[in-house]
Design a protein around this motif. Structure first.
Motif, PDB file in Angstrom:
ATOM      1  N   HIS A 180       1.235  -1.412   0.164  1.00  0.00           N
ATOM      2  CA  HIS A 180       0.059  -0.156   0.070  1.00  0.00           C
ATOM      3  C   HIS A 180       0.774   1.570  -0.199  1.00  0.00           C
TER       4      HIS A 180
ATOM      5  N   VAL B 202       0.850   5.253  -0.809  1.00  0.00           N
ATOM      6  CA  VAL B 202       0.008   6.716  -1.030  1.00  0.00           C
ATOM      7  C   VAL B 202       1.486   7.770  -1.492  1.00  0.00           C
TER       8      VAL B 202
ATOM      9  N   SER C  81      -1.404  -1.426  -4.531  1.00  0.00           N
ATOM     10  CA  SER C  81      -2.721   0.120  -4.490  1.00  0.00           C
ATOM     11  C   SER C  81      -1.701   0.841  -3.853  1.00  0.00           C
TER      12      SER C  81
ATOM     13  N   GLN D 111      -2.610   5.004  -3.644  1.00  0.00           N
ATOM     14  CA  GLN D 111      -3.298   6.615  -3.846  1.00  0.00           C
ATOM     15  C   GLN D 111      -3.126   7.692  -3.585  1.00  0.00           C
TER      16      GLN D 111
ATOM     17  N   LEU E  75      -7.652   8.056   3.998  1.00  0.00           N
ATOM     18  CA  LEU E  75      -5.415   7.168   3.202  1.00  0.00           C
ATOM     19  C   LEU E  75      -4.938   6.709   4.044  1.00  0.00           C
TER      20      LEU E  75
END
Length: 239
Positions: free
Chosen positions: A32, A34, A58, A60, A74
């Protein structure tokens, strides 16, 4: 407890390693992220060698267009126990970067934050400038309007002289040459002016001189990422 890893990105192409090996190994397990820009983030993560296939990660987005009310969402993977990596377009995340919003929220939620070692154009420029590294301030972008910019520079030079404080700022790359010309014309002859351009790249250019000693032929900075540094000579006390 899940951890938010702050992962520096290269200042240019990711063809050569930019993280120390121990730091790189700490983020290979992440799934994951950001990111400020998905396309460049995928390129950087591929170069880092993350173990999960890039298409299965993933990602974002958090950038200057992200509404503040959307930032909290987030954190969801972290609150669910998943480690997350924060990576900006270039350099260190959360420094002159919208990722600072996420870091602040992570602290509020009691989430561990782990900054990793990597390139910072601001610190590299300061290191190479010869200006005062004990006291300095980063101001981001100066005003676009020429008159307002002139007043801002006047204030920054006065502050530098009065407080012996180095002033650091940036410009939109296509206006770099105009800003350099204004700095050379406006600043006092004994003020130190440094430009650090294309840091860590083969085209790296660093010039640091008193304004009066700058070479007549200035380097071309057009569309090249550049950090500007000024340090005015402190005023001498009158006897």
């Amino acid at each position: 407890m899940a951890t938010l890893f702050l992962i520096p990105a290269p200042l240019g192409d990711a063809d050569t390693p930019w993280l120390p090996e121990p730091e790189r190994l700490r983020v290979l397990h992440l799934t994951h992220f950001v990111v400020e820009a998905e396309k460049t983030a995928r390129k950087h993560l591929k170069a880092l060698g993350v173990t999960t296939p890039i298409r299965e990660l993933s990602l974002q987005t958090l950038n200057e267009h992200t509404p503040p009310q959307d930032v909290a969402a987030l954190l969801m993977p972290l609150l669910a126990g998943q480690d997350v990596g924060l990576i900006s377009e270039a350099g260190c995340p959360a420094v002159a970067d919208p990722g600072a919003q996420l870091v602040a929220l992570a602290h509020e939620k009691g989430i561990a934050v782990m900054p990793l070692i990597g390139p910072s154009s601001i610190l590299l420029a300061l290191m190479a400038s010869g200006a005062n590294g004990q006291r300095f301030a980063f101001h981001g972008y100066l005003p676009v309007d020429a008159g307002e910019r002139a007043q801002a520079l006047k204030r920054l030079e006065a502050r530098s002289r009065e407080q012996d404080e180095t002033q650091v700022f940036i410009e939109t790359p296509y206006r770099n040459d105009a800003l350099l010309a204004q700095l050379r014309a406006q600043l006092a002859p004994d003020t130190r002016l440094a430009v650090a351009c294309d840091l860590t790249l083969p085209t790296q250019t660093i010039i640091s001189r008193r304004v009066r000693d700058w070479p007549a032929q200035a380097p071309t900075l057009h569309k090249r990422p550049t950090i500007f540094v000024l340090h005015a000579m402190p005023a001498r006390p009158s006897r």
